[in-house]
Design a protein around this motif. Sequence first.
Motif, PDB file in Angstrom:
ATOM      1  N   TYR A 152      18.277  19.018  50.350  1.00 38.31           N
ATOM      2  CA  TYR A 152      17.269  18.255  49.626  1.00 38.31           C
ATOM      3  C   TYR A 152      17.715  16.798  49.427  1.00 38.31           C
ATOM      4  O   TYR A 152      18.913  16.499  49.448  1.00 38.31           O
ATOM      5  CB  TYR A 152      17.028  18.872  48.238  1.00 38.31           C
ATOM      6  CG  TYR A 152      16.468  20.275  48.258  1.00 38.31           C
ATOM      7  CD1 TYR A 152      15.146  20.514  48.617  1.00 38.31           C
ATOM      8  CD2 TYR A 152      17.263  21.362  47.894  1.00 38.31           C
ATOM      9  CE1 TYR A 152      14.617  21.795  48.602  1.00 38.31           C
ATOM     10  CE2 TYR A 152      16.746  22.651  47.877  1.00 38.31           C
ATOM     11  CZ  TYR A 152      15.426  22.863  48.239  1.00 38.31           C
ATOM     12  OH  TYR A 152      14.922  24.136  48.238  1.00 38.31           O
ATOM     13  N   TRP A 200       6.681  25.980  49.809  1.00 34.37           N
ATOM     14  CA  TRP A 200       7.200  25.100  48.764  1.00 34.37           C
ATOM     15  C   TRP A 200       6.607  25.554  47.444  1.00 34.37           C
ATOM     16  O   TRP A 200       5.391  25.733  47.317  1.00 34.37           O
ATOM     17  CB  TRP A 200       6.814  23.645  49.001  1.00 34.37           C
ATOM     18  CG  TRP A 200       7.730  22.886  49.925  1.00 34.37           C
ATOM     19  CD1 TRP A 200       7.601  22.746  51.274  1.00 34.37           C
ATOM     20  CD2 TRP A 200       8.897  22.156  49.544  1.00 34.37           C
ATOM     21  NE1 TRP A 200       8.616  21.980  51.784  1.00 34.37           N
ATOM     22  CE2 TRP A 200       9.438  21.590  50.735  1.00 34.37           C
ATOM     23  CE3 TRP A 200       9.546  21.909  48.347  1.00 34.37           C
ATOM     24  CZ2 TRP A 200      10.590  20.813  50.742  1.00 34.37           C
ATOM     25  CZ3 TRP A 200      10.702  21.135  48.341  1.00 34.37           C
ATOM     26  CH2 TRP A 200      11.215  20.587  49.527  1.00 34.37           C
ATOM     27  N   THR A 255      10.584  20.542  39.381  1.00 34.16           N
ATOM     28  CA  THR A 255      11.590  20.817  40.409  1.00 34.16           C
ATOM     29  C   THR A 255      10.935  21.615  41.532  1.00 34.16           C
ATOM     30  O   THR A 255      10.371  22.692  41.289  1.00 34.16           O
ATOM     31  CB  THR A 255      12.775  21.608  39.829  1.00 34.16           C
ATOM     32  OG1 THR A 255      13.404  20.831  38.808  1.00 34.16           O
ATOM     33  CG2 THR A 255      13.802  21.894  40.921  1.00 34.16           C
ATOM     34  N   ARG A 302      11.144  23.632  45.242  1.00 36.43           N
ATOM     35  CA  ARG A 302      12.098  24.388  46.064  1.00 36.43           C
ATOM     36  C   ARG A 302      11.412  24.877  47.342  1.00 36.43           C
ATOM     37  O   ARG A 302      10.228  25.209  47.344  1.00 36.43           O
ATOM     38  CB  ARG A 302      12.661  25.579  45.279  1.00 36.43           C
ATOM     39  CG  ARG A 302      13.535  25.163  44.103  1.00 36.43           C
ATOM     40  CD  ARG A 302      14.071  26.379  43.345  1.00 36.43           C
ATOM     41  NE  ARG A 302      14.998  25.972  42.297  1.00 36.43           N
ATOM     42  CZ  ARG A 302      14.623  25.645  41.047  1.00 36.43           C
ATOM     43  NH1 ARG A 302      13.323  25.686  40.722  1.00 36.43           N
ATOM     44  NH2 ARG A 302      15.524  25.295  40.152  1.00 36.43           N
ATOM     45  N   THR A 341      15.981  31.003  50.064  1.00 42.49           N
ATOM     46  CA  THR A 341      15.425  29.949  49.216  1.00 42.49           C
ATOM     47  C   THR A 341      16.535  29.000  48.790  1.00 42.49           C
ATOM     48  O   THR A 341      17.589  29.443  48.310  1.00 42.49           O
ATOM     49  CB  THR A 341      14.758  30.534  47.947  1.00 42.49           C
ATOM     50  OG1 THR A 341      13.715  31.430  48.339  1.00 42.49           O
ATOM     51  CG2 THR A 341      14.174  29.422  47.088  1.00 42.49           C
ATOM     52  N   GLN A 345      17.936  27.138  46.204  1.00 43.08           N
ATOM     53  CA  GLN A 345      17.705  27.185  44.772  1.00 43.08           C
ATOM     54  C   GLN A 345      18.042  25.878  44.049  1.00 43.08           C
ATOM     55  O   GLN A 345      17.599  25.674  42.921  1.00 43.08           O
ATOM     56  CB  GLN A 345      18.511  28.326  44.152  1.00 43.08           C
ATOM     57  CG  GLN A 345      18.048  29.697  44.632  1.00 43.08           C
ATOM     58  CD  GLN A 345      18.746  30.834  43.910  1.00 43.08           C
ATOM     59  OE1 GLN A 345      19.511  30.623  42.969  1.00 43.08           O
ATOM     60  NE2 GLN A 345      18.480  32.056  44.343  1.00 43.08           N
ATOM     61  N   GLY A 379      16.978  22.851  44.778  1.00 40.09           N
ATOM     62  CA  GLY A 379      15.715  22.139  44.666  1.00 40.09           C
ATOM     63  C   GLY A 379      15.855  20.626  44.564  1.00 40.09           C
ATOM     64  O   GLY A 379      16.952  20.066  44.611  1.00 40.09           O
TER      65      GLY A 379
END
Length: 337
Positions: free
Chosen positions: A29, A69, A119, A121, A134, A136, A138
Amino acid sequence: MAVCDKTIPWRIWAFTFLLTGAVGQTVNYPRPVCGVETSTVTLPCTFTPLRSFIQSEREVLLEIVRVRWCKNHLICQGNTPSVYDSNSETNDPRYQYLGDKKGNCTLQIRDLRPEDSATFRFRMEADHTEGHFTGQSGVTVTVVDETEMRIISSSGESVMREGQTVTLHCTANCTFHQLEVTWFRDDHALPASGPAFQLGPLTAGDSGNYTCGLKNNLKKRSLTYTLHVGEKGEDVTLARTVGVVLGVLVVLCALILVFFMVRRTRAQRAVGGRKCPDNICSNNPQPAEEGRDHQQETSEVEEDISYASVQFKHKNQARPVEEAADVVIYSSVASRG
């Protein structure tokens, strides 16, 4: 024994491959992103999926079949509401997925709203549960009001000279991406877009009041930034310095003048308050000049005596003449010292 020798290395290789593949699943990210309300921000994102896994001692290849998302959800799975879902046909058009299912997971958010302060993710889902993952950590998005926009000059100065170059930056209280703005000078739109506006070589015509506003909401603009361009060869810094020095000198002169005026007034009041002639009240009477004619001294004494007598009689007419004579003689003696 030979069979064991062949089987053990295969199992070790399979375990190592599986462990490497699982650890290799990542989502990268950007740093926290800040955007101005009603503007557009882009969240750059990349991911690394699991390519395969080992099942019954054989390798099974994986393929990403779904990307999502979510907002403010740690896992982003099952029936969790998504801001974008590749399997959905009813996605909010404000959220545009600019990525793919191979390794790019970039998301663009348009027409930012206060509820987008959250937030976000990303989740990838493969054709087998082994490939679901996933990110996490974010990315945090902060939305600020457009009234917090302002203009910052690259030079740090609002007074420039002809021929120089300056860049004006339309910004807010935090770092943001892809701010789409329109620039104005004295309320007239300029042929410029983007958060940075370069001016130069500067001319006197570039002087004015600058503002910036979002393209899709021109009703609200930034605070006004005033730019003044002086004539070429004019040393603006020197002019400012000279102006400051002159101002300080004027103030000092005024203070000195006031000081002397106050001092003079006090001296005049002190002299006006004395109640007796100088030749009597003075602590340091001047001696008579040597060689002065005795007859002249006698006449001057008589004049002083007469003056003193008149003054005395004027103030105390009821007193006897004898007392006045005594005072006159005392005054004469004091004056001759």
